[in-house]
Design an enzyme around this catalytic site. Structure first.
Site: not given
Ligand code: NDP
Length: 245
Positions: A140, A153
């Site tokens: 990030s 974070y």
């Molecule tokens: P979302 O919240 O849309 O997606 C997060 C995903 O992570 C979901 O599919 C969720 O699935 C999964 N997840 C969370 N906890 C668990 C767990 N314990 N086991 C398995 N899966 C898990 O957010 P993003 O798509 O934005 O996030 C994806 C990545 O991108 C993250 O690492 C985030 O930190 C990073 N990121 C995002 C940014 C943004 O602005 N969007 C900026 C910088 C980095 P489920 O709940 O079904 O398990």
């Protein structure tokens, strides 16, 4: 798009946001995807959209090492190999340390750091044996700078970069590529993981005003994957053009 068609790509956190959108781009480019997350209904809906011949789904909590291993093993059983491991699952429970939200601290480290480690542990033996493979890790902008409320974070995302760089150096004998993508604000469900009162509202407003579509991230994944096998794209940092932080 060269070097993408036919590849088998395992994606954690594929039930929404960046993971789901990347799966769409990959299947369009001819890849096979193994979709993992906790919300199986969301994964099944995505698989239906993408065509069951291109996908397999698996309910996985990345906190659990054995579950992540079983997920990757399942992907290899389904498609015969694994070419790319996208350790993407993550949460962003922002808030100042003084709030002492211990459960969120645990969750942030367990999902964002240990989840990535378990993904590495699960895919590395396959990559070593086949002498090829690519890890794609999601850090990030917060993995490059820390601000008020982002200490935990940011620590998790700095860790992703540190682990990835150590991994990069160690896997040279096995012809493995290691990519870290560091997005700024991208429009996903991520702001919903900010629960601290007085913080969540500001984050939601910031995302509403600033965030760019998830396709921005998916294009970076395809760019890194599509390079010739002797080219290793190690880091991409990108933001919305109007994002100041
Ligand atoms: P979302 O919240 O849309 O997606 C997060 C995903 O992570 C979901 O599919 C969720 O699935 C999964 N997840 C969370 N906890 C668990 C767990 N314990 N086991 C398995 N899966 C898990 O957010 P993003 O798509 O934005 O996030 C994806 C990545 O991108 C993250 O690492 C985030 O930190 C990073 N990121 C995002 C940014 C943004 O602005 N969007 C900026 C910088 C980095 P489920 O709940 O079904 O398990």
């Amino acid at each position: 798009m060269e070097n993408v068609a036919g590849k088998v790509v395992v994606i954690t956190g594929a039930s929404s946001g960046l993971g789901a959108e990347t799966a769409r781009h990959l299947v369009k480019a001819g890849a096979k995807v193994a979709l993992g997350a906790r919300r199986l209904d969301r994964l099944e809906a995505l698989a239906h959209e993408l065509g069951s011949e291109n996908c397999t789904v698996f309910k996985v909590d990345v906190i659990e090492r054995e579950q992540v291993k079983t997920f990757v093993d399942h992907a290899v059983k389904s498609f015969g190999r694994i070419d790319v491991m996208i350790n993407n699952a993550g949460v962003m429970p922002l808030g100042p340390l003084e709030l002492l939200r211990f459960d969120e601290w645990d969750q942030c480290i367990d999902v964002n750091v240990k989840g990535v480690l378990w993904g590495i542990a699960a895919a590395l033996p396959y990559f070593k044996a086949q002498k090829s493979g690519q890890f794609i890790h999601v850090a990030s902008v917060a993995g490059h700078k820390v601000g008020i409320g982002s200490a935990i974070y940011s620590a998790s995302k700095y860790s992703v970069r540190v682990i990835s760089e150590g991994l990069r150096q160690e896997v040279k004998p096995y012809n493995i590529r290691t990519t870290v993508l560091s997005p700024g604000a991208v429009d996903t469900e991520l702001p919903a993981s900010v629960k601290a009162e007085g913080v969540s509202e500001g984050v939601a407003q910031f995302y509403k005003a600033t965030a760019i579509p998830a396709s921005s991230f998916a294009r970076c994944v395809l760019f890194a994957m599509s390079q010739p096998e002797d080219v290793d794209i190690n880091e991409i940092l990108f933001r919305p053009t109007k994002q100041e932080l």
